[in-house]
Design an enzyme around this catalytic site. Structure first.
Site, PDB file in Angstrom:
ATOM      1  CB  CYS A  47      -0.908  -0.054   1.234  1.00  0.00           C
ATOM      2  SG  CYS A  47      -1.748   1.466   1.626  1.00  0.00           S
ATOM      3  CB  SER A  49       0.179   3.823   4.167  1.00  0.00           C
ATOM      4  OG  SER A  49      -1.013   4.439   3.709  1.00  0.00           O
TER       5      SER A  49
END
Ligand code: PAD
Ligand code: ZN
Ligand code: ZN
Length: 376
Positions: A47, A49
């Site tokens: 991801c 993030s």
């Protein structure tokens, strides 16, 4: 021979320093202590993030094992664990649900006070780590560290899911899909017949579109500076796709003209201050709602004229689609199993775990939507 109660040696992707490639290392994973669960990983998503943690946009202590979107099988449990047992299929929860704090007891709040996102000390709840590598302790990430063949998590950070679920798909319910979908159907409830604008067409943005469509939005305007993202956005349910670079006017004005003064609901799913402001401005000044989904750059501020809210706009934000994680993840998996939504359009790349650096290169090149690594 049973590994229960013993240290497990396995492979993990260790990040020793900021902005370096991952190194696949042999690590030792200690057995779970009381109220902890050791999980054998089956599939993990990469991801955006995680990349924020690699490049310092999100602070993490090093060395660290990243990863926070995954699915696996319980290997063993510590004393007092009651909600999962060995052999259960599970999804680790990067936002825990302790069930006891003020936020968990609030009917709508979901950002549990035990979350490691706000504290980031790189440990489990008891303040210590379960990983070592080359004799050194290695930090956890968001309490779950999924880029490892085995990981240990607190019981409040794991949810049991349907035993029949395909882990190499439902792993996306651990972060990206749920964050986007829930932003549209749970954090705010997009209404039937409404007009929506979605800024950013990565995996999370596409999941917002899937949510808007499921909620019955009649127009979904997809916004991205990379037109290669438009085909997938249409597949997910976008009715129009626009590139801000094709216009002289600011994109919020373009959208306001297209929509009789502004959309009902707008979503920022990029993580930039300028697009957060554009998303706010493109929703109707008296009856629009704008939602911050993208993670903003570390410690930067927006300044705004409060008149933008005074006339009636609503500005919201939320992690993980506003869902209380431990309660909601099993339900979302059940909805997936009941074919209420599909995850297939989202998954663009699947790699063996050892090729995790190639996965991050694809992510950084903007060539992927949802990217998975599988553990063998
Ligand atoms: P992504 O990088 O795959 O997608 C971002 C998209 O934005 C890309 O298609 C870009 O082309 C596009 N883009 C970049 N700059 C602009 C611009 N100026 N104008 C228009 N479009 C632009 O990311 P993603 O979908 O994985 O994640 C999106 C954000 O959501 C990111 O900030 C990530 O950290 C965040 C996220 N939040 C949560 C949460 O719980 N809030 C969970 C997961 C991801
Ligand atoms: Zn994520
Ligand atoms: Zn809590």
């Amino acid at each position: 021979t049973s590994r229960v109660g013993k240290v497990i040696k396995c492979k993990a992707a260790v990040l020793w320093e900021t902005s370096k490639p991952f190194s696949i290392e042999e690590v030792e994973v200690a057995p779970p202590k009381a109220h902890e669960v050791r999980i054998k990983m089956v599939a993990a998503g990469i991801c955006r993030s995680d990349d924020h943690a690699v490049n310092g946009t999100m602070y993490v202590p090093f060395p660290v094992i990243l990863g926070h979107e995954a699915a696996g099988i319980v290997e063993s449990i510590g004393e007092g664990v009651t909600t999962v047992k060995p052999g259960d299929k599970v999804i680790p929860l990067f936002t825990p649900q302790c069930g006891k704090c003020r936020v968990c007891k609030h009917p709508e709040g979901n950002f549990c006070l035990k979350s490691k996102l706000s504290q980031n000390q790189g440990s489990l709840q008891d303040g210590t780590t379960r990983f070592t590598c080359r004799g050194k302790p290695v930090n956890h990430f968001l309490g779950i560290s999924t880029f490892s063949q085995y990981t240990v998590v607190d019981e409040m950070s794991v949810a049991k899911i349907d035993a029949a679920s395909p882990l190499e798909k439902v792993c996306l319910i651990g972060c990206g899909f749920t964050t986007g979908y829930g932003s549209a159907v749970n954090k705010i409830q997009v209404t039937r017949g409404s007009t929506c604008a979605v800024f950013g067409l990565g995996g999370v943005g596409l999941s917002v579109i899937i949510g808007c469509k499921a909620a019955g939005a009649s127009r979904i305007i997809a916004v991205d500076i990379n037109k290669d993202k438009f085909a997938k956005a249409k597949e997910a349910g976008a009715t129009e796709c626009i590139n801000p670079q094709d216009y002289k006017k600011p994109i919020q004005e373009v959208i306001a003209e297209m929509t009789d003064g502004g959309v009902d609901f707008s979503f920022e799913v990029i993580g930039r201050l300028d697009t957060m402001m554009a998303a706010l401005l493109c929703c109707h000044e008296a009856c629009g709602t704008s939602v911050v989904v993208g993670v903003p750059p570390y410690s930067q501020n927006l300044s705004m004229n409060p008149i933008l809210l005074l006339l009636g706009r609503t500005w919201k934000g939320g992690v993980f689609g506003g869902y209380k994680s431990k309660d909601s993840v099993p339900k979302l998996v059940a909805d997936f199993m009941a074919k209420k939504f599909s995850l297939d359009t989202l998954i663009t790349n699947v790699l063996p775990f050892e090729k995790i650096n190639e996965g991050f290169d694809l992510l950084r090149a903007g060539k992927s939507q949802m990217l998975l690594v599988l553990f063998f």
